[in-house]
Write a protein that holds these residues in place. Structure first.
Motif, PDB file in Angstrom:
ATOM      1  N   ALA A 114     -45.204  -2.452-108.692  1.00 42.12           N
ATOM      2  CA  ALA A 114     -44.087  -3.691-108.298  1.00 42.12           C
ATOM      3  C   ALA A 114     -44.818  -4.016-107.492  1.00 42.12           C
ATOM      4  O   ALA A 114     -45.186  -3.350-105.561  1.00 42.12           O
ATOM      5  CB  ALA A 114     -43.182  -3.915-108.229  1.00 42.12           C
ATOM      6  N   TRP A 115     -45.836  -4.869-107.475  1.00 42.70           N
ATOM      7  CA  TRP A 115     -46.602  -5.908-105.958  1.00 42.70           C
ATOM      8  C   TRP A 115     -45.624  -6.677-105.630  1.00 42.70           C
ATOM      9  O   TRP A 115     -45.358  -8.042-105.908  1.00 42.70           O
ATOM     10  CB  TRP A 115     -47.751  -6.305-106.524  1.00 42.70           C
ATOM     11  N   TYR A 116     -45.895  -7.141-104.010  1.00 47.49           N
ATOM     12  CA  TYR A 116     -44.877  -8.064-103.523  1.00 47.49           C
ATOM     13  C   TYR A 116     -45.666  -8.685-102.127  1.00 47.49           C
ATOM     14  O   TYR A 116     -46.761  -7.883-101.933  1.00 47.49           O
ATOM     15  CB  TYR A 116     -43.568  -7.776-102.979  1.00 47.49           C
ATOM     16  N   LEU A 117     -45.288  -9.604-101.790  1.00 46.63           N
ATOM     17  CA  LEU A 117     -46.101 -10.399-100.578  1.00 46.63           C
ATOM     18  C   LEU A 117     -45.110 -10.820 -99.267  1.00 46.63           C
ATOM     19  O   LEU A 117     -43.898 -11.107 -99.513  1.00 46.63           O
ATOM     20  CB  LEU A 117     -46.593 -11.540-101.524  1.00 46.63           C
ATOM     21  N   PRO A 118     -44.715  -9.947 -98.065  1.00 49.52           N
ATOM     22  CA  PRO A 118     -43.789 -10.029 -97.611  1.00 49.52           C
ATOM     23  C   PRO A 118     -43.746 -10.859 -96.540  1.00 49.52           C
ATOM     24  O   PRO A 118     -45.320 -11.504 -96.887  1.00 49.52           O
ATOM     25  CB  PRO A 118     -43.768  -8.679 -96.516  1.00 49.52           C
ATOM     26  N   GLU A 119     -42.729 -11.580 -96.312  1.00 50.07           N
ATOM     27  CA  GLU A 119     -43.009 -12.501 -95.626  1.00 50.07           C
ATOM     28  C   GLU A 119     -43.381 -12.364 -94.372  1.00 50.07           C
ATOM     29  O   GLU A 119     -43.246 -10.531 -93.356  1.00 50.07           O
ATOM     30  CB  GLU A 119     -41.903 -13.294 -95.168  1.00 50.07           C
ATOM     31  N   GLU A 120     -44.676 -12.651 -93.916  1.00 49.21           N
ATOM     32  CA  GLU A 120     -44.507 -12.344 -91.900  1.00 49.21           C
ATOM     33  C   GLU A 120     -43.842 -12.855 -91.361  1.00 49.21           C
ATOM     34  O   GLU A 120     -43.796 -13.737 -90.599  1.00 49.21           O
ATOM     35  CB  GLU A 120     -46.133 -13.346 -91.548  1.00 49.21           C
ATOM     36  N   ARG A 121     -43.215 -11.890 -90.449  1.00 53.12           N
ATOM     37  CA  ARG A 121     -41.482 -12.323 -89.443  1.00 53.12           C
ATOM     38  C   ARG A 121     -41.617 -11.816 -88.259  1.00 53.12           C
ATOM     39  O   ARG A 121     -42.239  -9.837 -88.491  1.00 53.12           O
ATOM     40  CB  ARG A 121     -40.678 -12.463 -89.986  1.00 53.12           C
ATOM     41  N   GLN A 122     -41.476 -12.084 -87.020  1.00 51.53           N
ATOM     42  CA  GLN A 122     -41.529 -11.169 -86.198  1.00 51.53           C
ATOM     43  C   GLN A 122     -40.313  -9.941 -85.515  1.00 51.53           C
ATOM     44  O   GLN A 122     -40.199  -8.968 -84.763  1.00 51.53           O
ATOM     45  CB  GLN A 122     -42.195 -11.728 -84.739  1.00 51.53           C
ATOM     46  N   ILE A 123     -39.463 -10.885 -86.417  1.00 50.87           N
ATOM     47  CA  ILE A 123     -37.824 -10.420 -86.506  1.00 50.87           C
ATOM     48  C   ILE A 123     -37.021 -10.477 -87.394  1.00 50.87           C
ATOM     49  O   ILE A 123     -37.794 -11.305 -88.349  1.00 50.87           O
ATOM     50  CB  ILE A 123     -36.775 -10.751 -84.973  1.00 50.87           C
ATOM     51  N   THR A 124     -36.154  -9.284 -87.554  1.00 57.71           N
ATOM     52  CA  THR A 124     -35.469  -9.311 -89.190  1.00 57.71           C
ATOM     53  C   THR A 124     -34.585  -9.069 -89.084  1.00 57.71           C
ATOM     54  O   THR A 124     -33.465  -8.224 -88.278  1.00 57.71           O
ATOM     55  CB  THR A 124     -35.986  -7.734 -90.230  1.00 57.71           C
ATOM     56  N   THR A 125     -33.579  -9.807 -89.755  1.00 62.40           N
ATOM     57  CA  THR A 125     -31.788 -10.292 -89.390  1.00 62.40           C
ATOM     58  C   THR A 125     -31.186  -8.554 -90.433  1.00 62.40           C
ATOM     59  O   THR A 125     -31.751  -8.056 -90.955  1.00 62.40           O
ATOM     60  CB  THR A 125     -31.383 -11.344 -90.002  1.00 62.40           C
ATOM     61  N   THR A 126     -29.988  -8.878 -90.305  1.00 62.71           N
ATOM     62  CA  THR A 126     -29.517  -7.865 -91.045  1.00 62.71           C
ATOM     63  C   THR A 126     -29.459  -8.218 -92.610  1.00 62.71           C
ATOM     64  O   THR A 126     -29.381  -6.882 -93.304  1.00 62.71           O
ATOM     65  CB  THR A 126     -27.824  -7.590 -90.417  1.00 62.71           C
ATOM     66  N   GLU A 127     -28.782  -9.394 -92.972  1.00 64.38           N
ATOM     67  CA  GLU A 127     -29.071  -9.628 -94.170  1.00 64.38           C
ATOM     68  C   GLU A 127     -30.505  -9.231 -95.080  1.00 64.38           C
ATOM     69  O   GLU A 127     -30.694  -8.978 -96.327  1.00 64.38           O
ATOM     70  CB  GLU A 127     -28.426 -11.267 -94.422  1.00 64.38           C
ATOM     71  N   GLN A 128     -31.762  -8.994 -93.712  1.00 60.77           N
ATOM     72  CA  GLN A 128     -33.020  -9.272 -95.084  1.00 60.77           C
ATOM     73  C   GLN A 128     -33.212  -7.875 -95.038  1.00 60.77           C
ATOM     74  O   GLN A 128     -33.632  -7.553 -96.124  1.00 60.77           O
ATOM     75  CB  GLN A 128     -33.930  -9.906 -93.576  1.00 60.77           C
ATOM     76  N   MET A 129     -32.485  -6.764 -94.522  1.00 58.40           N
ATOM     77  CA  MET A 129     -32.673  -5.755 -94.821  1.00 58.40           C
ATOM     78  C   MET A 129     -32.140  -5.058 -95.342  1.00 58.40           C
ATOM     79  O   MET A 129     -32.092  -3.990 -96.061  1.00 58.40           O
ATOM     80  CB  MET A 129     -32.567  -5.003 -93.208  1.00 58.40           C
ATOM     81  N   LEU A 130     -30.653  -5.725 -95.785  1.00 54.63           N
ATOM     82  CA  LEU A 130     -30.105  -5.078 -96.724  1.00 54.63           C
ATOM     83  C   LEU A 130     -30.653  -5.764 -98.214  1.00 54.63           C
ATOM     84  O   LEU A 130     -30.394  -5.335 -99.588  1.00 54.63           O
ATOM     85  CB  LEU A 130     -28.424  -6.578 -96.527  1.00 54.63           C
ATOM     86  N   ASP A 131     -30.493  -7.041 -98.065  1.00 55.50           N
ATOM     87  CA  ASP A 131     -31.787  -7.486 -99.227  1.00 55.50           C
ATOM     88  C   ASP A 131     -32.724  -6.318 -99.848  1.00 55.50           C
ATOM     89  O   ASP A 131     -33.325  -6.226-101.296  1.00 55.50           O
ATOM     90  CB  ASP A 131     -32.496  -9.159 -99.415  1.00 55.50           C
ATOM     91  N   GLU A 132     -33.887  -6.200 -98.492  1.00 55.65           N
ATOM     92  CA  GLU A 132     -35.019  -5.441 -98.858  1.00 55.65           C
ATOM     93  C   GLU A 132     -34.324  -3.533 -99.189  1.00 55.65           C
ATOM     94  O   GLU A 132     -35.071  -3.798-100.394  1.00 55.65           O
ATOM     95  CB  GLU A 132     -35.711  -4.875 -97.597  1.00 55.65           C
ATOM     96  N   MET A 133     -33.330  -3.017 -98.702  1.00 54.00           N
ATOM     97  CA  MET A 133     -33.028  -2.501 -99.420  1.00 54.00           C
ATOM     98  C   MET A 133     -32.155  -2.134-100.586  1.00 54.00           C
ATOM     99  O   MET A 133     -32.465  -1.264-101.706  1.00 54.00           O
ATOM    100  CB  MET A 133     -31.777  -1.289 -98.901  1.00 54.00           C
ATOM    101  N   CYS A 134     -31.546  -2.838-100.857  1.00 57.10           N
ATOM    102  CA  CYS A 134     -30.758  -3.493-102.492  1.00 57.10           C
ATOM    103  C   CYS A 134     -32.049  -3.132-103.376  1.00 57.10           C
ATOM    104  O   CYS A 134     -32.253  -3.186-104.426  1.00 57.10           O
ATOM    105  CB  CYS A 134     -30.321  -4.768-102.305  1.00 57.10           C
ATOM    106  N   SER A 135     -33.798  -3.606-103.288  1.00 50.81           N
ATOM    107  CA  SER A 135     -34.110  -4.497-104.073  1.00 50.81           C
ATOM    108  C   SER A 135     -34.657  -2.827-104.490  1.00 50.81           C
ATOM    109  O   SER A 135     -35.384  -2.583-105.852  1.00 50.81           O
ATOM    110  CB  SER A 135     -35.258  -5.659-103.402  1.00 50.81           C
ATOM    111  N   LEU A 136     -34.974  -1.644-103.408  1.00 50.31           N
ATOM    112  CA  LEU A 136     -35.287  -0.349-103.343  1.00 50.31           C
ATOM    113  C   LEU A 136     -34.885   0.111-104.569  1.00 50.31           C
ATOM    114  O   LEU A 136     -35.358   1.096-104.732  1.00 50.31           O
ATOM    115  CB  LEU A 136     -35.418  -0.314-102.292  1.00 50.31           C
ATOM    116  N   LEU A 137     -33.013  -0.162-104.454  1.00 50.21           N
ATOM    117  CA  LEU A 137     -32.439   0.790-105.050  1.00 50.21           C
ATOM    118  C   LEU A 137     -32.325   0.209-106.642  1.00 50.21           C
ATOM    119  O   LEU A 137     -31.708   0.810-107.163  1.00 50.21           O
ATOM    120  CB  LEU A 137     -31.409   0.717-104.628  1.00 50.21           C
ATOM    121  N   GLY A 138     -32.974  -1.045-106.810  1.00 47.62           N
ATOM    122  CA  GLY A 138     -33.061  -0.916-108.309  1.00 47.62           C
ATOM    123  C   GLY A 138     -33.758  -0.953-109.499  1.00 47.62           C
ATOM    124  O   GLY A 138     -33.330  -0.749-110.355  1.00 47.62           O
TER     125      GLY A 138
END
Length: 670
Positions: free
Chosen positions: A485-509
């Motif tokens: 599956a190909w994604y287009l990650p957002e270019e950001r300099q810092i990452t919040t807790t919610e963003q990391m949890l959503d990415e983790m949830c997507s990995l475990l999907g």
């Protein structure tokens, strides 16, 4: 001009050898003595003569003693023996004799020889004396051949074909390649796309060498060292080439491994020679690529014991860099992607005064890099360079160059007249996902599981706000993966807790979809689980995002402390860290289960479409799920199937999947 070849010791050695072996008196055994006839007959009678060589054309004979007599003679007069006699072409005669009448000499010899003991009788041979000139010529040719072989195998082979520093007597010479007026580099700053900040820094260095009075009149001093640091492929060496092309001063280029040699003391000697040459040609620039080969931190991690040749080389480098005068005008440039392991003494002010970080290119920099690399490609006018730049986050300059080249190769393979947008799409698929394997046999049950796995990734990422927007999903095997599956990650300099949890949830999907739809799960989620664990571990131990562990980070950004044999926390804290990592992973897995259970009908529809079409795009997800409410920018301007350029690939169902999204893993912020 100093050609750096040093004095050639081979010629005087050849002359000395020729004198030793060609001057009369050194050819044979210099212990040969003249003897009278009466003394000769006494030797024959006592049984000490082994052979007599009589020359018919000259009244001379050579007497060779037998082994017993020769051994007795050597033990009696060993201290007077000429050591050069051991180097003679063949053993010389022990005595020489001038006889009178040959017939009388032969009869007298036979008579006395018959009286000698039976086991010690001498033999007489007849021959013709050799010409001294022919013997001299033969010996000369023989030794010339020997020295030629010696020169070829030892001097040339050992030095890698000769040249500067290639001969054994100049092995301590520097192997730096010199670029000056005679050998120029055509790369300039115009050929280096992006890297605006880094170019500004090095341009100032070049300007100082050209117009030093502009700075010195205000009391400024020349910077002694500039260190280029950054990930591989970001253009550090290319930037150094541009400096060489722009500076118009002697430029010495070499690698850190050029100082390393099997001989003790060679590295330090080459450092001294390099700086001596640079000082002689100042103003000049020295560029050392991959300086971590000799600049690694000293002590602590050296378990080899004894003398460390690399440390001696580093010590000499530190001494040379700190010994410059203000009027020397020699600047050291170096490049590495392992700055964390460099010695602190090398990085202090006065040695490497400036450290320039060459980071991955931003959006506008990638656009400039594409402009450079697409100049040599016959391009379709419809190809949008801005679009290519937007779809390649995380790509380095080397990655973009490889992408353009791969697209041209694919276009040629497909007999296209120009390189089209679809060629770029195929090139990215080839680079990220690997070679497509349409003929790989997959069981229908496995194909169904792969479809639900990939559909699970797509569903969870679509229904979570901060997950990367999906571009493309496929169940066609590529490389070592059975789907991606190909994604287009957002270019950001810092990452919040919610963003990391959503990415983790997507990995475990993916694994969650297998459990929801099929009732069990397979080994295909190994890469997903690995990346989810790394993400959770980073949240707890690096970023301080766990309430129980607290606002602490156990990460050592300097790289100087070695935690291989000990941990920076207690066993009790280790248990808390393990519990927190498990809590993060388990909570996001349960969250993925809940999302897929609530949308199981849509998950099944997406998996069936994948089984039918094998490749689906964002529009297919919009037909099933509708547009993402929190992503108005993408929903206002949909991307057609032909315009989709997959930028990063997520793991499919394969244990050895290696195509990881750079932005999906924890990325240290400095």
């Amino acid at each position: 001009m100093n050609n750096n070849k040093g004095f050639n010791w081979f010629i005087p050695i050849i002359i000395l050898v020729m004198v030793l072996f060609l001057v009369p008196g050194f050819l044979g055994d210099s212990n040969t003595k003249n003897i009278g006839e009466n003394d000769f007959y006494k030797l024959v009678q006592s049984g000490k003569v082994g052979e007599v060589m009589v020359y018919r054309d000259t009244p001379k004979a050579e007497i060779f003693l037998n082994k017993a007599a020769k051994a007795e003679q050597k033990s009696a007069a060993k201290k007077d023996e000429n050591p050069l006699s051991m180097l003679a072409m063949k053993p010389g005669p022990d005595y020489t004799l001038t006889y009178g009448d040959l017939r009388y000499f032969q009869e007298r010899f036979n008579q006395i020889n018959s009286e000698a003991p039976a086991d010690k009788k001498a033999t007489m041979e007849f021959g013709t004396s050799k010409s001294p000139f022919s013997e001299l010529l033969f010996t000369a040719l023989f030794w010339i051949a020997i020295m030629a072989l010696f020169y070829f195998f030892l001097f040339r082979k050992m030095g890698g074909g000769g040249g500067p520093g290639g001969q054994i007597f100049s092995i301590g010479k520097s192997r730096a390649k010199l670029f000056d007026d005679k050998e120029k580099i055509n790369v300039t700053f115009k050929d280096v796309a992006g890297l605006e900040g880094a170019k500004e820094e090095v341009q100032e260095v070049v300007d100082f060498l050209k117009n030093s009075e502009k700075y010195t009149k205000l009391g400024g001093k020349i910077p002694k060292g500039v260190l280029l640091v950054g990930p591989p492929g970001t253009g550090k060496t290319l930037l150094a080439k541009a400096v060489a092309g722009e500076a118009k001063v002697p430029f010495f280029s070499l690698s850190g491994s050029d100082f390393v040699e099997m001989f003790v003391g060679v590295g330090a000697s080459r450092v001294r020679d390099l700086f001596a040459q640079a000082k002689a040609k100042s103003p000049a620039i020295i560029f050392i690529d991959e300086i971590d080969a000799i600049g690694r931190a000293r002590g602590g991690k050296n378990f080899s014991g004894g003398n460390d040749e690399r440390e001696n080389t580093l010590n000499q480098l530190l001494t040379e860099m700190d010994g410059f005068g203000t009027d020397t005008n020699v600047i050291i440039m170096a490049a590495t992607n392992r700055a964390d392991i460099l010695d602190k003494a090398l990085l202090r002010a006065g040695r490497f005064d400036r450290s320039i970080y060459v980071d991955l290119p931003e959006l506008h920099e990638r656009r400039q890099i594409f402009d450079v690399h697409l100049q040599k490609i016959k391009l379709d006018p419809e190809v949008d360079r801005d679009f290519l730049a937007k779809q390649t986050p995380g790509f380095s300059g080397a990655d973009i160059a490889n992408l353009c080249n791969e697209a041209a190769l694919i276009a040629a393979r497909n007999s296209h007249e120009v390189v089209t947008k679809q060629d770029f799409l195929d090139a990215v698929d080839r680079i990220i996902g690997g070679l497509e394997k349409k003929n790989k046999a997959i069981k229908p049950s496995e194909k169904k599981r792969i479809a639900f796995h990939e559909a699970g990734h797509a569903t969870v990422s679509w229904l979570t706000e901060h997950a990367a927007p999906l571009l493309k999903v496929t169940i066609v095997p590529r490389g070592r993966s059975l789907g991606a599956a190909w994604y287009l990650p957002e270019e950001r300099q810092i990452t919040t807790t919610e963003q990391m949890l959503d990415e983790m949830c997507s990995l475990l999907g993916g694994r969650a979809a297998e459990q929801v739809a099929l009732g069990d799960y397979s080994t295909g989620a190994q890469n997903d689980l690995e990346r989810a664990y790394k993400q959770a571990n980073a949240m707890v131990t690096i970023y301080g995002l766990s309430e129980k562990v607290g606002h602490v980070s156990y990460y050592d950004s300097s790289g100087q402390n070695d935690y291989a044999f000990s941990k920076p926390y207690s066993e009790k804290t280790a248990e808390i860290i393990d519990d927190e990592i498990q809590r993060f992973v388990q909570s996001q897995y349960e969250r993925a289960i809940q999302i897929l259970t609530d949308n199981q009908d849509k998950l099944t529809a997406l998996a069936n479409k994948l089984l039918e079409k094998e490749v689906i795009f964002r529009e297919d997800l919009e037909e099933i799920f509708g547009k993402r409410a929190w992503d108005p920018e993408l929903t206002e301007k949909p991307v057609s199937n032909a315009e989709v350029l997959p930028a990063t690939a997520t793991d499919a169902t394969n244990v050895e999947q290696q195509n990881e999204t750079p932005q999906a893993e924890p990325k240290l912020e400095h």
